[in-house]
Each structure stands twice: as structure tokens, then as C-alpha cells.
Design a protein around this motif. Structure first.
Motif, mmCIF file in Angstrom:
data_model
loop_
_atom_site.group_PDB
_atom_site.id
_atom_site.type_symbol
_atom_site.label_atom_id
_atom_site.label_comp_id
_atom_site.label_asym_id
_atom_site.label_seq_id
_atom_site.Cartn_x
_atom_site.Cartn_y
_atom_site.Cartn_z
ATOM 1 N N SER A 92 147.415 62.889 13.850
ATOM 2 C CA SER A 92 148.676 62.573 13.155
ATOM 3 C C SER A 92 149.130 61.154 13.471
ATOM 4 N N LEU A 93 148.222 60.233 13.361
ATOM 5 C CA LEU A 93 148.517 58.850 13.728
ATOM 6 C C LEU A 93 149.575 58.246 12.821
ATOM 7 N N LYS A 94 150.386 57.388 13.423
ATOM 8 C CA LYS A 94 151.474 56.715 12.722
ATOM 9 C C LYS A 94 151.255 55.204 12.792
ATOM 10 N N PRO A 95 151.835 54.451 11.873
ATOM 11 C CA PRO A 95 151.703 52.988 11.945
ATOM 12 C C PRO A 95 152.173 52.420 13.281
ATOM 13 N N GLU A 96 153.154 53.041 13.892
ATOM 14 C CA GLU A 96 153.650 52.550 15.187
ATOM 15 C C GLU A 96 152.678 52.795 16.335
ATOM 16 N N ASP A 97 151.611 53.537 16.085
ATOM 17 C CA ASP A 97 150.564 53.707 17.094
ATOM 18 C C ASP A 97 149.589 52.526 17.105
#
Length: 125
Positions: A85-90
Motif C-alpha cells: 500500500s505504498l504512498k507517494p510520501e514513502d
């Protein structure tokens, strides 16, 4: 001589997954405190997760709890960070770190003696 080599980074879309690997030599991952940190451009290095297998400790930053999972392969002397569930903030450079006996908070980068060069993770929206 201690060496930590990360791999597994890449570019994914938001919601995707990556598994980072940290290959260790010169230390035994089962007996050492192993951590993952990340650093985005212009930002401070941030603790992501840490594991101390012999004592059964696993820690996660609040921002990744429920999405990232640490594991180890003691036979291969490797540590893995499964990121779902990767996010841009990762998006950041992810580094593996190690110390034989941690003398401070697992979140402090200065508590670790050994570092890898890092692997880049880029998450697009």
C-alpha cells in the motif's frame, strides 16, 4: 569488515508493493539490531522499522504500521522490508543499518554503527 547491501528499490504507483532486501556480511543479523531508515531530498533521515530477532523485538514507525513488515532469513543473513500500500510520501532513499547492542532509541540514526548505501524507492500518484 561489516558490509550492508540494499536492493529491491524501484518505481511503483501508489498502492503498489516492493520488497527491500539487506544482505549483511561481517555481522549476524539474528544477533544484531537491524534497522531501516529513509531519507527524502531536503528532509531528515527517518526511522522506518527495526528488528532484534534474538529478543523478539520488532518496531515500526507509526507512518508505516500495518503497511510494512520486517522479516529475516537467518540462513542467508538477510533482512527484508515488505512494503505494501505504498504512498507517494514513502518516496525516499531507504537504508539498512545495524548495531550489535543498541544504546539508545531505535529511531535515532546515531544509535547504529553500520550503514548500507541505500536503495531508491519512488512512488507515483
Amino acid at each position: 569488515q561489516v558490509q550492508l547491501v540494499e536492493s529491491g528499490g524501484g518505481s511503483v504507483q501508489a498502492g503498489g508493493s516492493l520488497r527491500l532486501s539487506c544482505a549483511a556480511s561481517g555481522i549476524t543479523v539474528r544477533r544484531d539490531y537491524m534497522g531501516w531508515f529513509r531519507q527524502a531530498p531536503g528532509k531528515e533521515r527517518q526511522a522506518v522499522a527495526a528488528i532484534y530477532a534474538d529478543a523478539g523485538f520488532t518496531h515500526y514507525a507509526d507512518s508505516v504500521k500495518g503497511r510494512f513488515t520486517l522479516s529475516q532469513d537467518n540462513a542467508k543473513n538477510m533482512v527484508y522490508l515488505q512494503m505494501n500500500s505504498l504512498k507517494p510520501e514513502d518516496t525516499a532513499m531507504y537504508h539498512c543499518a545495524a548495531v550489535l547492542r543498541i544504546g539508545g532509541n531505535w529511531r535515532r540514526s546515531d544509535a547504529y554503527d553500520y550503514w548500507g548505501q541505500g536503495t531508491q524507492v519512488t512512488v507515483s500518484s
